[in-house]
Design a protein around this motif. Structure first.
Motif, PDB file in Angstrom:
ATOM      1  N   LEU B 395      -4.341  -3.780  -7.000  1.00 42.76           N
ATOM      2  CA  LEU B 395      -3.491  -4.772  -6.328  1.00 42.76           C
ATOM      3  C   LEU B 395      -2.796  -4.139  -5.132  1.00 42.76           C
ATOM      4  CD1 LEU B 395      -2.255  -7.613  -6.305  1.00 42.76           C
ATOM      5  CD2 LEU B 395      -0.383  -6.702  -7.643  1.00 42.76           C
ATOM      6  N   PHE B 396      -2.293  -2.935  -5.333  1.00 42.57           N
ATOM      7  CA  PHE B 396      -1.605  -2.275  -4.236  1.00 42.57           C
ATOM      8  C   PHE B 396      -2.556  -1.912  -3.118  1.00 42.57           C
ATOM      9  CE2 PHE B 396       1.925  -0.877  -7.271  1.00 42.57           C
ATOM     10  CZ  PHE B 396       2.525  -2.090  -7.094  1.00 42.57           C
ATOM     11  N   MET B 397      -3.791  -1.624  -3.463  1.00 43.15           N
ATOM     12  CA  MET B 397      -4.763  -1.333  -2.423  1.00 43.15           C
ATOM     13  C   MET B 397      -4.964  -2.572  -1.548  1.00 43.15           C
ATOM     14  SD  MET B 397      -8.715  -0.218  -2.758  1.00 43.15           S
ATOM     15  CE  MET B 397      -9.242  -1.900  -2.936  1.00 43.15           C
ATOM     16  N   CYS B 398      -5.122  -3.716  -2.196  1.00 42.07           N
ATOM     17  CA  CYS B 398      -5.329  -4.944  -1.428  1.00 42.07           C
ATOM     18  C   CYS B 398      -4.122  -5.220  -0.536  1.00 42.07           C
ATOM     19  CB  CYS B 398      -5.544  -6.132  -2.354  1.00 42.07           C
ATOM     20  SG  CYS B 398      -7.032  -5.976  -3.318  1.00 42.07           S
ATOM     21  N   ILE B 399      -2.938  -5.055  -1.117  1.00 36.56           N
ATOM     22  CA  ILE B 399      -1.730  -5.348  -0.343  1.00 36.56           C
ATOM     23  C   ILE B 399      -1.595  -4.386   0.825  1.00 36.56           C
ATOM     24  CG2 ILE B 399       0.785  -5.260  -0.458  1.00 36.56           C
ATOM     25  CD1 ILE B 399       0.468  -6.635  -3.201  1.00 36.56           C
ATOM     26  N   ALA B 400      -1.920  -3.126   0.582  1.00 36.46           N
ATOM     27  CA  ALA B 400      -1.855  -2.146   1.668  1.00 36.46           C
ATOM     28  C   ALA B 400      -2.824  -2.529   2.779  1.00 36.46           C
ATOM     29  CB  ALA B 400      -2.183  -0.756   1.139  1.00 36.46           C
ATOM     30  N   PHE B 401      -4.001  -2.987   2.386  1.00 38.25           N
ATOM     31  CA  PHE B 401      -4.983  -3.393   3.384  1.00 38.25           C
ATOM     32  C   PHE B 401      -4.435  -4.562   4.212  1.00 38.25           C
ATOM     33  CE2 PHE B 401      -8.609  -5.934   4.763  1.00 38.25           C
ATOM     34  CZ  PHE B 401      -9.342  -4.978   5.426  1.00 38.25           C
ATOM     35  N   LEU B 402      -3.871  -5.554   3.517  1.00 41.47           N
ATOM     36  CA  LEU B 402      -3.332  -6.718   4.230  1.00 41.47           C
ATOM     37  C   LEU B 402      -2.194  -6.298   5.155  1.00 41.47           C
ATOM     38  CD1 LEU B 402      -3.320  -9.440   1.453  1.00 41.47           C
ATOM     39  CD2 LEU B 402      -4.976  -9.061   3.269  1.00 41.47           C
ATOM     40  N   GLU B 403      -1.385  -5.368   4.683  1.00 39.74           N
ATOM     41  CA  GLU B 403      -0.263  -4.905   5.487  1.00 39.74           C
ATOM     42  C   GLU B 403      -0.729  -4.171   6.739  1.00 39.74           C
ATOM     43  OE1 GLU B 403       3.717  -3.917   2.926  1.00 39.74           O
ATOM     44  OE2 GLU B 403       2.319  -2.329   3.372  1.00 39.74           O
ATOM     45  N   ASP B 404      -1.708  -3.295   6.544  1.00 36.82           N
ATOM     46  CA  ASP B 404      -2.122  -2.447   7.654  1.00 36.82           C
ATOM     47  C   ASP B 404      -2.920  -3.182   8.709  1.00 36.82           C
ATOM     48  OD1 ASP B 404      -0.824  -0.548   6.324  1.00 36.82           O
ATOM     49  OD2 ASP B 404      -2.535   0.733   5.869  1.00 36.82           O
ATOM     50  N   MET B 433       4.868 -11.721  -3.697  1.00 33.06           N
ATOM     51  CA  MET B 433       3.461 -11.538  -4.027  1.00 33.06           C
ATOM     52  C   MET B 433       3.237 -10.233  -4.780  1.00 33.06           C
ATOM     53  SD  MET B 433       0.600 -12.386  -1.331  1.00 33.06           S
ATOM     54  CE  MET B 433      -0.173 -10.895  -1.853  1.00 33.06           C
ATOM     55  N   ILE B 434       3.900  -9.186  -4.302  1.00 35.10           N
ATOM     56  CA  ILE B 434       3.765  -7.899  -4.996  1.00 35.10           C
ATOM     57  C   ILE B 434       4.268  -8.042  -6.430  1.00 35.10           C
ATOM     58  CG2 ILE B 434       4.478  -5.478  -4.969  1.00 35.10           C
ATOM     59  CD1 ILE B 434       4.720  -5.641  -1.984  1.00 35.10           C
ATOM     60  N   GLY B 435       5.215  -8.969  -6.609  1.00 34.24           N
ATOM     61  CA  GLY B 435       5.779  -9.211  -7.935  1.00 34.24           C
ATOM     62  C   GLY B 435       4.747  -9.612  -8.970  1.00 34.24           C
ATOM     63  N   PHE B 436       3.629 -10.150  -8.535  1.00 34.35           N
ATOM     64  CA  PHE B 436       2.581 -10.487  -9.496  1.00 34.35           C
ATOM     65  C   PHE B 436       1.960  -9.221 -10.063  1.00 34.35           C
ATOM     66  CE2 PHE B 436       2.369 -14.626  -7.198  1.00 34.35           C
ATOM     67  CZ  PHE B 436       2.754 -15.397  -8.276  1.00 34.35           C
ATOM     68  N   GLY B 437       2.081  -8.129  -9.332  1.00 34.71           N
ATOM     69  CA  GLY B 437       1.558  -6.860  -9.832  1.00 34.71           C
ATOM     70  C   GLY B 437       2.591  -6.194 -10.712  1.00 34.71           C
ATOM     71  N   CYS B 438       3.710  -5.853 -10.125  1.00 25.49           N
ATOM     72  CA  CYS B 438       4.758  -5.191 -10.887  1.00 25.49           C
ATOM     73  C   CYS B 438       6.065  -5.455 -10.157  1.00 25.49           C
ATOM     74  CB  CYS B 438       4.494  -3.697 -10.976  1.00 25.49           C
ATOM     75  SG  CYS B 438       5.802  -2.822 -11.834  1.00 25.49           S
ATOM     76  N   ALA B 469       2.513  -6.811 -16.528  1.00 26.56           N
ATOM     77  CA  ALA B 469       2.872  -6.385 -17.868  1.00 26.56           C
ATOM     78  C   ALA B 469       2.993  -7.553 -18.835  1.00 26.56           C
ATOM     79  CB  ALA B 469       4.193  -5.625 -17.821  1.00 26.56           C
ATOM     80  N   ARG B 470       3.103  -8.742 -18.305  1.00 23.22           N
ATOM     81  CA  ARG B 470       3.231  -9.882 -19.202  1.00 23.22           C
ATOM     82  C   ARG B 470       1.877 -10.425 -19.613  1.00 23.22           C
ATOM     83  NH1 ARG B 470       8.311 -12.460 -16.128  1.00 23.22           N
ATOM     84  NH2 ARG B 470       8.034 -10.588 -14.859  1.00 23.22           N
ATOM     85  N   LEU B 471       0.856  -9.977 -18.890  1.00 24.79           N
ATOM     86  CA  LEU B 471      -0.488 -10.475 -19.160  1.00 24.79           C
ATOM     87  C   LEU B 471      -0.923 -10.220 -20.602  1.00 24.79           C
ATOM     88  CD1 LEU B 471      -2.558 -12.024 -17.589  1.00 24.79           C
ATOM     89  CD2 LEU B 471      -3.658  -9.877 -17.001  1.00 24.79           C
ATOM     90  N   PRO B 472      -0.705  -9.004 -21.157  1.00 24.57           N
ATOM     91  CA  PRO B 472      -1.144  -8.802 -22.537  1.00 24.57           C
ATOM     92  C   PRO B 472      -0.493  -9.774 -23.513  1.00 24.57           C
ATOM     93  CG  PRO B 472      -0.115  -6.812 -21.627  1.00 24.57           C
ATOM     94  CD  PRO B 472      -0.231  -7.780 -20.538  1.00 24.57           C
TER      95      PRO B 472
END
Ligand code: GTP
Ligand code: MG
Ligand code: ZN
Ligand code: ZN
Lengths: 261, 774
Positions: B395-404, B433-438, B469-472
């Motif tokens: 997720l962070f990789m995707c966000i970093a890509f979108l940011e950059d 949006m990042i909140g969906f990750g952590c 973390a809520r997914l499980p």
């Protein structure tokens, strides 16, 4: 009505200051010079000199670190002004059907200029029409309906207001938001609060700069403009504060403008 | 009237340097000062947002500062040192600023730093492809009387456009050295270090002199200001004419302040009368006039019109009236697809790795409390967090890509309307949006929101974005209570519900607690840039590391604490052992409990076993162990707390067991699952299995037990609701408290959301049971 006479002893802007201080104290229990300047959107310098004059009148007292207190007399006066303000505003809105925002502004000037006599008559009239017989009531309702409908089309009072405040030339100037995507215009004036104006200046939005409206965001709000070779997005709220020069500047107000190609 | 005062002449004159004569002093001869170099040279990087300061900083010191094609990435100053030819260079990366007013926090931070910390050299990083606006700040830095080195960064873009600048001319005009760089490739870095060292100790600084009334008024004010403020008097005078509250406030205690105020007012009036506009506009005009004159002067070759503007082309699609929203939705979908689909296999590897480790510990150590702490406490707790690492990283990789690339700024542009309805800024969208990750890195990402109230609001609602973390929890509960074709829609609606709640809570907060003026939305849209792999990976690593650290510290601590609460006070003798030894079963309640456990543990066993009189006969060692666990739980602190809070969770349809499991969820949401497993007296291995895969038989086991214990699907919904809304985890509360600057905000967030969760769940349960009873 005897107290009303006191109103008008000091100048209108000082009355407004009193009003502001009173409201600030109501809201946060104290008023700092900085808050007053923020609230009235004026410079610290003007606040400072106004406070000095109010202090001379015995209406305010300076406490430590820029905190301003109202004396008893100051508080009474402020309350009077405020009462007038509220009454006039209610009168304009509920009787004359003036739009709320305009009524608020006009009340702010009426409250200072109206003689106690007129104020008194207004109060009586208000009482009269709200308690009088059926006949007048129906006529009066027609009158109000007429204005209510007028309003729906376009509010005419607006123009008067622009003229008073910003001079005839800018009264009907196009705004940045009036441009269509792809169109360009030359910035004429910025009519915004201190904070927003400074921000726009820093971003290079200054008189005589060419701006191009690139697009409006898909949901209709922020717009994207191009100026000085870069892209900037602004909300319509802020963008509508940017007035554009007419394509053919003809107003005598600024003859230097003709020098501009 | 002085003609140079009327605004139009400033912008349209073409003579060299017409309005703002800077004493052109050139570069001080470097040999003269080279001998007197201090051992430590302190250097600040200042410049417009997105001009490449952090990139340059990273190249200079080999640092790891956050970089993104998005204005306002760096929000705190960041320092790093290198050795260079015998001296130590200490660099400070400052937040990007457009100006030096007191209207934004970054500008105040930068201004104070430049004045109070007095760095030896200021490196003014300029985006050379956007010279005019960047030079506006340069003029202000010169007003402050600083020792500047100007860096023309992004020269690659300039060359690509076919432009050529006369750098020497720029240097002579500004009176300070100018270096060309390409920060992303490290070009010009070496020369910059050299120039900085040479410039250090330079005392022959360029000064800004204003002409016309402005100059006269500044000159008139300077003697009144001299010595009353830490700022240079000329700068302070200019700021007072701009009606800068901060500068005024600092001098407030001065006995002559009132007089100064009057003088400033007089000056303002004079300027206004002469120029027809306010002094702030006149000042802005002078600076921009100078900048644009300078640009024209140093441009040897201008932009080639034939070069296609890639940014414009992309933007016509990406922010198109009709296409933008589908495109945005597609991007989001892809992001989540990558996160969850690509993330699953490594997640399974980690899971089996953890199983191996705990098996190893089980075999290697004797059965003591230490082994239990290691396996049930630490490995289970920390492992539960690490399992999600692949998802988080992707997720962070995707966000970093979108940011950059610069698309993030467009997202803020597209979504601002929606955010505006919530009383927030378009920028708030990205943290959400990042909140969906952590939630933890998301809260850190709120730093780009300038307006404090908006930022606090965003932090408060962030836990409502359903984090990984809520997914499980959902994965355990949903299949346990609902038929297969309901799974996806329910999962989808949970996420939506979180978003909807966040929307209303934000509106509510902006109307009550965080009432106040909105931050003006004036945001630069940077040109698109191709992100480098290196950069994206580094970003990804930064944020993932933050997540890992949470696992290593807070979660570790809480796992140990929870384990303690579950295992103490220790029960010495178990009822079940006594009963088994006696061969009799006087306690009917225990008997019933044993029965239900056997039933649940062996789904194949017939229901009739419940009626059996002598169940102990059938008990295996494992089952007896499970009953011991249950007894221990009942006896432990956790169990006791669970019983105490039962009246509180009753209205939501929960019993003490679910309530107890939620106690664990406070440490980390994912602990709910393992807590629930322990409480339902199931071996740990089984619990781990659930989190990993959908189809393993052991995973279904807990679900079957759940189903047996709670036949009503309404309970399932209530568990999900409460897990979604209430009790943001420990790490979230801690980071909120830290980022907001006071623990009260953490407490507020926790209690507010818990109360909200309780209310919503209770209402749903009560209405649900009412409908069911019809
Ligand atoms: N083409 C090109 N891109 C660059 C160069 N330097 C930086 N960038 C890119 O420009 C973007 C902004 O860089 P940052 O280093 O984050 O800029 P910053 O000045 O620290 O920005 P803030 O922290 O927001 O103030 C990133 O996408 C960089 O990859 C350069 O010399 N050439
Ligand atoms: Mg940065
Ligand atoms: Zn008023
Ligand atoms: Zn008008």
């Amino acid at each position: 009505m005897a107290e009303v006479n006191k109103v008008g002893v000091i100048s209108e802007s000082l009355e407004d200051y009193l009003e502001t201080i009173y409201l600030l104290i109501q809201k946060q229990r104290f008023a700092r010079m900085k808050d007053i300047a923020d609230d009235r959107n004026v410079s610290m310098a003007s606040v400072n000199s106004a406070m000095k004059r109010l202090a001379k009148e015995g209406l305010v007292e300076h406490a430590s670190r820029g905190i301003v207190l109202l004396t008893n007399e100051g508080e009474n006066l402020a309350r009077m002004v405020l009462r007038r303000h509220e009454f006039v505003r209610d009168f304009l809105v509920s009787v004359l059907r003036v739009p709320e925002a305009i009524a608020e502004k006009d009340a702010c000037s009426f409250e200072h200029f109206m003689s106690p006599e007129t104020f008194h008559r207004m109060v009586t009239f208000f009482e009269f029409i709200t308690t009088c017989g059926m006949d007048i009531q129906t006529h009066f309702d027609d009158y109000r309906k007429h204005y209510d409908n007028l309003e729906a089309r376009d509010n005419p009072c607006n123009h008067m207001h622009c003229r008073n405040r910003f001079g005839a030339h800018w009264a009907h100037a196009r705004r940045l938001t009036d441009l269509k995507p792809g169109e360009s215009g030359i910035v004429g004036r910025i009519r915004a609060s201190h904070r927003i104006r400074q921000r726009l200046i820093d971003m290079g939005v200054l008189p005589h700069v060419e701006v191009t409206l690139l697009r409006v965001a898909p949901l209709g709000d922020p717009i994207e403009i191009k100026l000085r070779g870069y892209n900037l997005s602004l909300r319509k709220d802020e963008a509508s504060a940017i007035l554009l020069h007419d394509d053919t500047p003809e107003s005598p107000e600024t003859d230097t403008e003709s020098a501009h190609e | 009237m002085n003609p140079s005062l009327s605004p139009e002449t400033n912008n349209h004159r073409t003579e060299a340097n017409p309005d703002l004569p800077l004493e052109s002093v050139g570069i001080a001869p470097s040999t003269a000062v080279a001998s007197a170099k201090p051992a430590v040279i302190r250097i600040a990087l200042a410049g417009n947002p997105n001009s490449g300061k952090s990139s340059l900083f990273n190249k200079l010191i080999g640092g790891n500062q956050h970089v993104g094609n998005y204005p306002g990435v760096t929000v705190e100053k960041y320092q790093g040192c290198i050795r260079y030819h015998g001296s130590v260079l200490e660099f400070t990366d400052l937040p990007g600023i457009y100006s030096l007013t007191s209207y934004s926090q970054e500008e105040i931070v930068a201004r104070r730093f430049l004045i109070h910390d007095r760095p030896d050299v200021i490196v003014n990083v300029i985006d050379a492809s956007n010279l005019e606006r960047n030079l506006y700040l340069t003029v202000q830095l010169l007003e402050m009387g600083l020792n500047l080195v100007v860096v023309l960064n992004m020269m690659d873009e300039v060359r690509k456009k076919g432009m050529v600048f006369d750098t020497d001319m720029l240097s002579r005009r500004l009176g300070c050295p100018v270096v060309e760089t390409v920060a992303s490739h490290g070009e010009g870095i070496h020369r910059l270090k050299q120039v900085v060292v040479e410039a250090c100790g330079n005392t022959d600084l360029p000064r800004v002199n204003y002409t016309g009334v402005l100059g006269e008024e500044v000159a008139r004010l300077v003697p009144l200001i001299q010595g009353k403020t830490p700022y240079p008097p000329g700068f302070a005078a200019v700021k007072l004419l701009e009606d800068d509250r901060e500068v005024a406030e600092e001098m407030h205690s001065d006995p002559l302040f009132a007089r100064l105020c009057d003088e400033v007012a007089v000056s303002m009036q004079r300027i206004e009368k002469e120029s027809g506009t306010g002094s702030a506009i006149v000042l802005g005009d002078k600076r921009y006039g100078f900048a644009s004159g300078l640009v024209r002067e140093i441009t040897i070759r201008d932009k080639e019109e034939t070069v296609r503007n890639m940014t414009e082309t992309i933007d016509t699609i990406v922010t198109h009236r009709l296409l933008s929203l589908p495109f945005f939705a597609l991007t989001m979908y892809l992001t989540f697809w990558i996160t969850f689909t690509l993330g699953t296999p490594p997640m399974e590897w980690i899971d089996s790795g953890l199983a191996l480790v705990s098996q190893f510990v089980l075999n290697a150590l004797p059965d003591t409390w230490l082994r239990s702490l290691l396996v049930d406490g630490i490995i289970a707790g920390v492992g539960g967090v690490i399992v999600f690492l692949p998802n988080i990283v992707l997720l962070f990789m995707c966000i970093a890509f979108l940011e950059d690339t610069g698309y993030m700024a467009r997202i803020a542009f597209i979504m601002d309307r929606v955010m505006h309805h919530m009383g927030l800024h378009g920028r708030s969208f990205i943290p959400l949006m990042i909140g969906f990750g952590c939630t933890v890195p998301a809260i850190m990402a709120t730093r780009t929101i300038r307006d404090r109230r908006g930022r606090l609001t965003t932090m408060m609602i962030l836990p409502l974005m359903s984090c990984g973390a809520r997914l499980p929890i959902y994965l355990m509960i949903i299949p346990a209570f609902f038929p297969k074709n309901w799974h996806a829609p329910i999962l989808w609606s949970i996420y939506l519900l979180g978003v909807a709640l966040a929307f209303f809570v934000a509106i509510f907060l902006r109307k009550t607690l965080f009432r106040g003026e909105n931050e003006p939305f004036v945001m630069e849209l940077p040109p698109y840039r191709m992100p480098t792999v290196n950069m994206v990976l580094r970003h990804m690593w930064d944020r993932s590391w933050m997540y890992l650290r949470k696992a290593g510290t807070i979660i570790l601590g809480f796992s140990i604490l929870l384990w303690f609460l579950l295992n103490f006070p220790q029960k010495k003798t178990y009822d079940v052992d006594t009963l088994v030894a006696q061969g009799t079963h006087p306690d009917l309640r225990l008997q019933a409990r044993v029965l239900s456990l056997i039933n649940a543990g062996q789904p194949a066993a017939s229901q009739s076993a419940v009626a059996s009189d002598e169940p102990s006969r059938n008990l295996t060692d494992g089952q007896i162990e499970n009953i011991r666990r249950l007894e221990q739980l009942n006896h432990s602190i956790t169990g006791r707390i669970g019983h105490v809070i039962e009246p509180l969770v009753r209205p939501m349809g929960f019993d003490w067991k679910i309530g107890t499991a939620f106690l664990g969820a406070f440490a980390a949401k994912e602990l709910f699952v393992s807590q629930m497993g322990i409480i339902l007296a199931l071996g740990n291995n089984d619990i781990d299995a659930i989190t990993s895969a959908d189809s393993t038989p052991s995973g279904t086991l807990l679900r079957i037990i759940l189903q047996r214990n709670y036949p009503n699907p309404l309970i399932g919904i209530c568990i999900i609701l409460f897990a979604l809304i209430a009790t943001p985890c420990m790490a979230t509360v801690a980071i909120t408290a830290r980022e907001a600057g006071h623990w009260i905000w953490g407490v507020l967030q926790w209690s507010g959301l818990t109360v909200l969760g309780w209310l919503v769940t209770t209402i749903v349960y009560q209405i649900g049971t009412f409908i069911q009873s019809l």
